[in-house]
Design an enzyme around this catalytic site. Sequence first.
Site, PDB file in Angstrom:
ATOM      1  N   GLY A 149      15.780  37.284   5.611  1.00  0.00           N
ATOM      2  CA  GLY A 149      15.864  36.121   4.722  1.00  0.00           C
ATOM      3  C   GLY A 149      14.776  36.120   3.669  1.00  0.00           C
ATOM      4  N   GLU A 176      15.464  39.936  -5.258  1.00  0.00           N
ATOM      5  CA  GLU A 176      16.326  40.908  -5.938  1.00  0.00           C
ATOM      6  C   GLU A 176      16.467  42.235  -5.178  1.00  0.00           C
ATOM      7  OE1 GLU A 176      18.534  39.275  -8.165  1.00  0.00           O
ATOM      8  OE2 GLU A 176      18.463  41.374  -8.808  1.00  0.00           O
ATOM      9  N   GLY A 177      15.463  42.577  -4.365  1.00  0.00           N
ATOM     10  CA  GLY A 177      15.580  43.783  -3.531  1.00  0.00           C
ATOM     11  C   GLY A 177      16.756  43.642  -2.576  1.00  0.00           C
ATOM     12  N   HIS A 178      16.766  42.510  -1.851  1.00  0.00           N
ATOM     13  CA  HIS A 178      17.878  42.251  -0.928  1.00  0.00           C
ATOM     14  C   HIS A 178      19.211  42.182  -1.683  1.00  0.00           C
ATOM     15  CE1 HIS A 178      14.463  40.040   1.209  1.00  0.00           C
ATOM     16  NE2 HIS A 178      14.839  40.911   2.119  1.00  0.00           N
ATOM     17  N   GLN A 182      10.296  42.191  16.618  1.00  0.00           N
ATOM     18  CA  GLN A 182       9.652  43.223  15.807  1.00  0.00           C
ATOM     19  C   GLN A 182       8.288  42.788  15.273  1.00  0.00           C
ATOM     20  OE1 GLN A 182      13.056  43.189  12.959  1.00  0.00           O
ATOM     21  NE2 GLN A 182      11.491  43.534  11.401  1.00  0.00           N
ATOM     22  N   LYS A 238      12.360  50.761   0.342  1.00  0.00           N
ATOM     23  CA  LYS A 238      11.072  50.052   0.406  1.00  0.00           C
ATOM     24  C   LYS A 238      10.440  50.226   1.793  1.00  0.00           C
ATOM     25  CE  LYS A 238       8.028  46.594  -0.141  1.00  0.00           C
ATOM     26  NZ  LYS A 238       7.863  46.129   1.201  1.00  0.00           N
ATOM     27  N   ASP A 239      11.269  50.099   2.835  1.00  0.00           N
ATOM     28  CA  ASP A 239      10.794  50.319   4.210  1.00  0.00           C
ATOM     29  C   ASP A 239      11.225  51.728   4.607  1.00  0.00           C
ATOM     30  OD1 ASP A 239       9.964  47.377   5.228  1.00  0.00           O
ATOM     31  OD2 ASP A 239      11.649  47.271   3.846  1.00  0.00           O
ATOM     32  N   LEU A 279       9.122  44.417  -4.717  1.00  0.00           N
ATOM     33  CA  LEU A 279       9.488  43.081  -4.236  1.00  0.00           C
ATOM     34  C   LEU A 279       9.415  43.048  -2.722  1.00  0.00           C
ATOM     35  CD1 LEU A 279      12.522  42.118  -6.507  1.00  0.00           C
ATOM     36  CD2 LEU A 279      10.094  41.695  -6.863  1.00  0.00           C
TER      37      LEU A 279
END
Length: 278
Positions: free
Chosen positions: A31, A35-37, A61, A149-150, A184
């Site tokens: 959540g 903009e990445g999501h 996690q 990103k991850d 982001l």
Amino acid sequence: MKVFNTVKEVREAVAAAKARGKSVGFVPTMGALHEGHMTLVRTSRAMCDFTVVSVFVNPTQFGPTEDFDKYPRTLDADAEKCEKEGVDVIFAPAPSEMYPEGYDGWVTVGGVTEVLEGEARPTHFRGVTTVCTKLFNITGADKAFFGRKDYQQLCVIKKTVRDLNMSVEIVPVDIVRDVDGLALSSRNKYLSGDERKAALCLSRSLNIAKDMYKEGADLAAIKEAVTKEIESEPLMKIDYVALVDGDTLREVTAESEGVVLLLAAYAGSTRLIDNTLL
Ligand code: AMP
């Protein structure tokens, strides 16, 4: 668009979509959508007929001293963004729906989980592999979309799917950055103005590394230059700077097909990560 809180509702909606011959794309998130999501969502919409987004701050996690309680929760705004992008279903379960009383099922994967983030956050990837496996089973997705990103998380999920013969296809999506270069992240909300400015050294150092690599510099020299750039910001504290094999995340060898530069650093008390393939 429907917002569901139960596994049963999601299963029924997906079964109905599949019965109509639709392919199912899935975007797992915690959540606080940005903009990445939304780029993952648009990619799913472009590649699949029916898109499910999960919004779940997954307790398993987070380590005991991490930011689980203060992690931003903005479901109404998230739902509005998803609705605009044509998402079909949001799955926003309570922790008790995912981990009911007596829950004791874990998915663990070795190797790529044991280095870098795995060392810094020892229980993190067990939580990620477990929740993603559960979500893949709940949504029955054909494709699932993950951000570069991850980067290590993407490697871990690819390996989980490969090692456990899962039928979902993992689709990587490039990092989305702000105009000033900062990747982001929902955690950018924690940054003060000065910390945000200091954090720009991360993307700056990635660009320095890319230029040096192109010019043929060796990895030790690149690591030194990246470290120096980040250390030039008094508000930043390096957790790690790693130049490793892009698949195994271990030492680069003659067989390595790509080199990835992975960074983790604190801006004040906020831990940020960033990376680039060289
Ligand atoms: P999170 O909500 O932080 O768990 O992230 C959910 C998904 O969005 C993960 O696959 C992330 O890699 C991806 N994501 C987060 N930030 C970005 C970004 N700046 N660019 C691309 N993907 C991202």
